[in-house]
Design a protein around this motif. Structure first.
Motif, PDB file in Angstrom:
ATOM      1  N   PHE A 181     -23.623 114.882  21.050  1.00 20.83           N
ATOM      2  CA  PHE A 181     -23.577 114.006  19.890  1.00 20.83           C
ATOM      3  C   PHE A 181     -23.490 114.845  18.627  1.00 20.83           C
ATOM      4  N   LEU A 182     -23.232 114.181  17.520  1.00 23.87           N
ATOM      5  CA  LEU A 182     -22.997 114.871  16.254  1.00 23.87           C
ATOM      6  C   LEU A 182     -24.297 115.432  15.682  1.00 23.87           C
ATOM      7  N   PRO A 183     -24.420 116.784  15.514  1.00 20.81           N
ATOM      8  CA  PRO A 183     -25.605 117.365  14.873  1.00 20.81           C
ATOM      9  C   PRO A 183     -25.523 117.223  13.357  1.00 20.81           C
ATOM     10  N   ALA A 184     -26.646 117.529  12.674  1.00 22.11           N
ATOM     11  CA  ALA A 184     -26.646 117.331  11.218  1.00 22.11           C
ATOM     12  C   ALA A 184     -27.777 118.097  10.559  1.00 22.11           C
ATOM     13  N   PHE A 185     -27.593 118.382   9.233  1.00 22.55           N
ATOM     14  CA  PHE A 185     -28.684 118.755   8.355  1.00 22.55           C
ATOM     15  C   PHE A 185     -29.319 117.430   7.908  1.00 22.55           C
ATOM     16  N   ALA A 186     -30.607 117.225   8.161  1.00 23.52           N
ATOM     17  CA  ALA A 186     -31.206 115.919   7.862  1.00 23.52           C
ATOM     18  C   ALA A 186     -32.685 116.060   7.536  1.00 23.52           C
ATOM     19  N   ASN A 187     -33.189 115.071   6.777  1.00 20.27           N
ATOM     20  CA  ASN A 187     -34.634 114.910   6.510  1.00 20.27           C
ATOM     21  C   ASN A 187     -35.258 116.143   5.869  1.00 20.27           C
ATOM     22  N   TRP A 188     -34.567 116.799   4.917  1.00 19.85           N
ATOM     23  CA  TRP A 188     -35.175 117.910   4.185  1.00 19.85           C
ATOM     24  C   TRP A 188     -36.306 117.381   3.313  1.00 19.85           C
ATOM     25  N   SER A 189     -37.327 118.190   3.081  1.00 21.17           N
ATOM     26  CA  SER A 189     -38.421 117.805   2.199  1.00 21.17           C
ATOM     27  C   SER A 189     -38.563 118.835   1.083  1.00 21.17           C
ATOM     28  N   GLY A 190     -39.184 118.390  -0.021  1.00 21.91           N
ATOM     29  CA  GLY A 190     -39.391 119.279  -1.161  1.00 21.91           C
ATOM     30  C   GLY A 190     -38.251 119.290  -2.148  1.00 21.91           C
ATOM     31  N   THR A 224     -44.152 113.049   8.175  1.00 22.55           N
ATOM     32  CA  THR A 224     -44.646 112.715   6.838  1.00 22.55           C
ATOM     33  C   THR A 224     -44.626 111.204   6.648  1.00 22.55           C
ATOM     34  N   THR A 225     -45.293 110.734   5.601  1.00 25.09           N
ATOM     35  CA  THR A 225     -45.361 109.293   5.324  1.00 25.09           C
ATOM     36  C   THR A 225     -44.414 108.904   4.186  1.00 25.09           C
ATOM     37  N   THR A 226     -43.318 109.654   4.057  1.00 17.71           N
ATOM     38  CA  THR A 226     -42.280 109.327   3.079  1.00 17.71           C
ATOM     39  C   THR A 226     -40.921 109.535   3.719  1.00 17.71           C
ATOM     40  N   PHE A 227     -39.904 108.841   3.198  1.00 21.54           N
ATOM     41  CA  PHE A 227     -38.552 108.968   3.751  1.00 21.54           C
ATOM     42  C   PHE A 227     -37.559 108.598   2.657  1.00 21.54           C
ATOM     43  N   ALA A 228     -36.604 109.501   2.383  1.00 23.69           N
ATOM     44  CA  ALA A 228     -35.584 109.256   1.360  1.00 23.69           C
ATOM     45  C   ALA A 228     -34.343 108.677   2.029  1.00 23.69           C
ATOM     46  N   VAL A 229     -33.944 107.480   1.593  1.00 25.36           N
ATOM     47  CA  VAL A 229     -32.758 106.820   2.139  1.00 25.36           C
ATOM     48  C   VAL A 229     -31.614 106.983   1.146  1.00 25.36           C
ATOM     49  N   ASN A 230     -30.471 107.478   1.622  1.00 21.48           N
ATOM     50  CA  ASN A 230     -29.310 107.685   0.771  1.00 21.48           C
ATOM     51  C   ASN A 230     -28.094 106.979   1.374  1.00 21.48           C
ATOM     52  N   ASP A 234     -44.939 111.244  14.788  1.00 19.34           N
ATOM     53  CA  ASP A 234     -43.782 111.029  13.918  1.00 19.34           C
ATOM     54  C   ASP A 234     -43.637 109.546  13.581  1.00 19.34           C
ATOM     55  N   TYR A 235     -42.728 109.276  12.641  1.00 19.04           N
ATOM     56  CA  TYR A 235     -42.417 107.905  12.234  1.00 19.04           C
ATOM     57  C   TYR A 235     -40.898 107.724  12.288  1.00 19.04           C
ATOM     58  N   GLU A 236     -40.421 106.662  12.963  1.00 20.00           N
ATOM     59  CA  GLU A 236     -38.993 106.369  13.022  1.00 20.00           C
ATOM     60  C   GLU A 236     -38.683 105.245  12.028  1.00 20.00           C
ATOM     61  N   VAL A 237     -37.660 105.468  11.204  1.00 22.56           N
ATOM     62  CA  VAL A 237     -37.316 104.528  10.128  1.00 22.56           C
ATOM     63  C   VAL A 237     -36.075 103.732  10.535  1.00 22.56           C
TER      64      VAL A 237
END
Length: 696
Positions: free
Chosen positions: A99-108, A499-505, A483-486
């Motif tokens: 499947f397609l890999p990705a850079f994802a869910n960076w924090s900071g 973490t207890t935050t998630f950035a949706v773009n 973990d948490y699945e969004v």
């Protein structure tokens, strides 16, 4: 009405005059600090260094999925300055991949969005991000969460640069001082300077000439000086970008005379501790000297029994029980000067027979109990000589010694079973304490079937036209939340990384979305679905051109032609919906030239030996079945969604390059047939000659 969308992408350059690479660990993906290692990188995936497929240097890092949900990520965490913009370049390519890999869910970082790794060729992936914390984490996923994690799925990374433009010099050192000056040497020390990114080293100057770097420490030993001579020392702080501070204050030094006749000071507080029947421990405060104390000689009843090796402690052994001893110490320096004899430490050794047992442990307790293990801990017992070890008992049977520690890890227990643990303290003479209190333990059930608690306060903040930020309070679990699945409108869009935050773009403006969260634990148990956070994205806006309206468009007082035209947001011409694109035009576009800057891979890979060129038979079958070329979008798809000019140009070039390969193949076949035809004609000519000869 059809819409044609023009998507213009930018390619950034990340290495400036004052840039410094913050990817400092020595590992296979480093540029100037490469090593056959994965130091600094972690995560659930299997990480290794490889030399078989490399973009930069001799090694690259191979990230392989372990086959479990939490085993598909690689992570790198480093310090950042909140509010500072960072330029990050990572070379990456797909390895063995389902499947397609990705850079994802960076924090900071603010504004990060998921970036797919969509090619089997080495490609530079560039990011320009602003830190919103003091640490940041880069994450790479071997596959998306909704596809699962397949063992062996892999990604390769190399040539990593993390940089920021740094032109700020470190602060100047203001308290440079010299100590321990001798005839030929002195010791310099100072308080650390500060820097917006970080001080990397200090350059030391003697009478204006550089004499070396401190290696990043705030001390420097100067040797090779002349006796009875004046010297002026200064220090300059440096950072990784090459910025240097102002010159420090001057530390003026006068070296001593070359001849040392001054004796060290006298030791005045010699004392003994831990005395047993055969030994005692001596200790004292260090003496002082004009040059430096080099050692201490210890005397027992006036007779030397050895040197301390420069330390201010000495262990005396081989004594006789119930006997009086008098100990003294003399300090020495390098010139052979010796101090006055110290005060006397009078010691009476204990009786040879130790019959006193240690005290009993009274607070034995168990923590962290699982289905097969528990951890025991207690407060140390006391003894007239000294406790040497603790023996641990399980249901009355000894299971081992703690090695003198006041903790003991018990393993190999049976699930859902009661156990009684006790401890007995021991001393050197073999005396044992009374049995401790009992710590009763019931192990957990072998299978963890308890699901985590559900999130009940999921909320969205900072919603824009294309993004929103989700946050919630941490859930609880009998073992631990992993973990948490969004989910967005019921479809998984990623994991929060615990973490207890998630950035949706990547959202569409003026659109309503429903977000939910499901909690996971290590056993794979999942919570009930959280409350729904309903979000309506803002209008895409037109940024800096909100004053351009139908009412003022043709006014003589508004000279639109004489000014440049800028927009902070999205622009729609003839339409109110940009669908998340920077420019949407309902109608035709005319221009003298259009330049499309692609971040994707230009299709020169068609000419690689590894490229799988479809056979003409496969192409024919695909056309018969689908009525369009392989990998070219259908007419109804173009009519509905439009096309990306850059991607379409790349697809058409790919077909041209494939057509070129087909032409080369056909040319080779034609030449081969021509050669074979010539051979056939030659054979025919020879047969005709033979036939003529035979007829004669």
């Amino acid at each position: 009405m059809k819409l044609q969308y023009l998507l213009i992408l930018s390619v950034f350059s990340f290495w400036g005059v004052h840039a410094q690479n913050l990817h400092t660990h020595a590992n296979a993906a480093s540029i100037s600090n490469e090593a056959n290692a994965t130091t600094g990188w972690g995560g659930g995936a299997v990480l290794s260094s490889t030399a078989t497929d490399v973009q930069n240097g001799s090694f690259s890092i191979l990230i392989a999925s372990s086959g479990v949900a939490s085993g598909r990520t690689a992570e790198y965490t480093f310090n950042v300055v909140n509010g500072t913009t960072y330029n990050i370049t990572i070379w990456a390519k797909r390895g063995d991949q389902s499947f397609l890999p990705a850079f994802a869910n960076w924090s900071g970082f603010a504004g990060f969005s998921t970036t797919n790794i969509g090619t089997n060729n080495w490609t530079a992936y560039n990011f320009t991000l602003t830190a919103n914390a003091n640490t940041a984490t880069i994450r790479i996923y071997t596959s998306p969460s909704y596809r699962g994690s397949i063992s062996g799925d892999s990604v390769l990374i190399d040539g990593i640069v993390i940089s920021t433009n740094d032109t700020a010099a470190p602060s100047a050192v203001t308290d440079l001082a010299a100590t321990g000056t001798t005839a030929t040497a002195t010791n310099l020390n100072w308080t650390a300077a500060t820097d917006n990114v970080g001080v990397t080293d200090y350059e030391v100057f003697q009478d204006g000439g550089s004499i070396g770097l401190s290696g990043g420490t705030t001390t420097f030993v100067v040797n090779g000086l002349a006796s009875e001579t004046n010297y002026a020392f200064t220090v300059v702080a440096r950072d990784a970008a090459g910025n240097t501070s102002a010159v420090s204050n001057t530390a003026n030094v006068i070296t001593l005379s070359g001849i040392d006749t001054e004796a060290p000071s006298t030791v005045t507080d010699l004392a003994a501790s831990g005395t047993t029947p055969t030994a005692t421990n001596l200790n004292w405060t260090a003496a002082t000297d004009n040059v430096g104390v080099t050692d201490y000689e210890v005397f027992q009843d006036g007779v030397s029994i050895g040197l301390s090796g420069g330390t201010n402690t000495f262990a005396v052994n081989g004594l006789t029980a119930a006997t009086n001893y008098a100990f003294t110490v003399v300090a020495q320096d390098a010139a052979g000067n010796t101090s006055v004899v110290s005060n006397t430490a009078d010691v009476t050794t204990l009786s040879g027979a130790d019959t006193e047992a240690p005290t009993a442990v009274t607070d034995l307790a168990a923590t962290g109990t699982t289905a097969t293990a528990t951890n025991l801990n207690w407060t140390a017992a006391t003894d007239n000589v000294g406790v040497t070890d603790y023996e641990v008992f399980q249901d009355g049977a000894s299971i081992g010694l703690s090695g003198g520690n006041t903790t003991f890890a018990v393993n190999g227990l049976t699930a859902a079973t009661n156990y009684a643990f006790t401890v007995v303290a021991q001393d050197t003479a073999g005396n044992t304490s009374a049995v401790s209190n009992t710590a009763n333990v019931t192990t957990l059930s072998g299978a963890d079937t308890a699901a985590p608690s559900a999130v009940t306060d999921l909320a969205a903040t900072g919603t824009t036209a294309t993004a929103t930020n989700l946050n919630w309070t941490a859930a609880t679990d009998n073992v631990g939340v992993t973990d948490y699945e969004v989910f967005q409108d019921g479809v998984s869009i990623g994991l929060s990384g615990g973490t207890t935050t998630f950035a949706v773009n990547g959202l569409t403006s003026e659109t309503t979305y429903a977000f939910t969260v499901v909690v996971q634990d290590a056993a794979g148990n999942t919570s009930a679905v959280s409350n729904a956070a309903n979000v309506t994205t803002l209008s895409g806006g037109t940024g800096g051109i909100t004053d351009y309206t139908s009412e003022n468009a043709n006014l003589n007082t508004v000279d639109w032609q004489a000014n440049n035209f800028f927009a902070d947001g999205n622009v729609g011409i003839g339409t109110n919906t940009t669908l998340g694109y920077r420019l949407a035009v309902a109608g035709n576009i005319v221009a003298e030239e259009v330049r499309v800057a692609l971040q994707g891979n230009w299709p020169d890979y068609v000419f690689e030996n590894s490229y799988n060129l479809p056979s003409l038979e496969e192409v024919e079958n695909h056309i018969k079945k689908n009525k369009h070329l392989i990998d070219i979008p259908r007419a109804n798809s173009v009519e509905k969604d439009g096309i990306l000019l850059g991607n379409m140009d790349a697809m058409l070039l790919r077909k041209i390059e494939e057509l070129t390969l087909y032409t080369i193949q056909q040319e080779k076949k034609i030449k081969k047939l021509e050669e074979e035809n010539c051979k056939i004609k030659e054979l025919q000519r020879r047969l005709e000659i033979l036939e003529l000869k035979s007829n004669k």
